[in-house]
Write an enzyme that holds these catalytic residues in place. Structure first.
Site, PDB file in Angstrom:
ATOM      1  N   VAL A  54       3.689   0.355   0.040  1.00 29.62           N
ATOM      2  CA  VAL A  54       3.878  -0.845   0.329  1.00 29.62           C
ATOM      3  C   VAL A  54       4.869  -1.408  -0.810  1.00 29.62           C
ATOM      4  CG1 VAL A  54       3.018  -3.332   0.353  1.00 29.62           C
ATOM      5  CG2 VAL A  54       1.606  -1.280   1.193  1.00 29.62           C
ATOM      6  N   CYS A  55       4.572  -1.183  -1.998  1.00 28.40           N
ATOM      7  CA  CYS A  55       5.510  -1.602  -3.004  1.00 28.40           C
ATOM      8  C   CYS A  55       7.077  -1.505  -2.900  1.00 28.40           C
ATOM      9  CB  CYS A  55       5.162  -0.884  -4.337  1.00 28.40           C
ATOM     10  SG  CYS A  55       3.630  -1.131  -4.801  1.00 28.40           S
TER      11      CYS A  55
END
Length: 184
Positions: A54-55
């Protein structure tokens, strides 16, 4: 967690510079503190870990809006508890992060994450937190997402526009739209 009206804490962290990251370790790093861009708005966003899923979607999205934030006299700082060497390695090996224009700050001692109240009690990493800090170092916007849910950087930009307008802004207000005018 810090909230609106709180003073953002002092910090000094090593960062991988924004822009194309080179492999020369003598020029890839810089020191950034709360005084580095004194007098400007700051967007400080935390992510849990490098080399995750996600980052990078969020980091890239904030990076793509860097020019928009700069147009609003706002600097963008990305922070995680990974070291500057991990940040550099990630940038060098992740296609979308190679030319990231924002610095990646290394909070390896977890001091800034603790001072802002965004250090996960269970995971020991920074939560997915976002702060807009005004030129007087006062938090004007704060949010945190679950570790599994990415943010909307466009919404952060919209909130910055509303804050900088110094006007009453209705729900979903966007720059250029009418502000609320209370009856006299």
């Amino acid at each position: 967690m810090l909230t609106v009206g709180d003073t953002f804490p002092s910090f000094t962290l090593t960062a991988v510079k924004g822009g194309p990251a080179g492999i020369d370790l003598k020029t890839a790093f810089t020191e950034i503190s709360d005084q580095t861009d004194a007098g400007k708005w700051k967007l400080v966003f935390f992510w849990p870990k490098d080399f995750t899923f996600v980052c990078p979607t969020e980091i890239v999205a904030f990076g793509k809006l860097n020019g928009e934030f700069a147009d609003r006299d706002t600097v963008v700082y990305g922070v995680s508890t990974d070291s500057e060497f991990v940040h550099l390695n990630w940038r060098l090996h992740h296609e979308d992060l190679r030319t990231l224009e924002i610095p990646m700050l290394a909070d390896i001692k977890r001091e800034l994450a603790q001072a802002t109240g965004v250090l996960s009690r269970t995971e020991g990493v920074a939560l997915r937190a976002t702060f807009l800090v005004d030129p007087d170092n006062i938090v004007r916007y704060a949010s945190v997402n679950d570790l599994s849910v990415g943010r909307n950087p466009q919404e952060v930009l919209r909130v910055l526009d509303a804050l900088q307008s110094d006007e009453l802004c209705p729900c979903n207000w966007n720059k250029g739209e009418e502000h609320l005018r209370p009856a006299a």
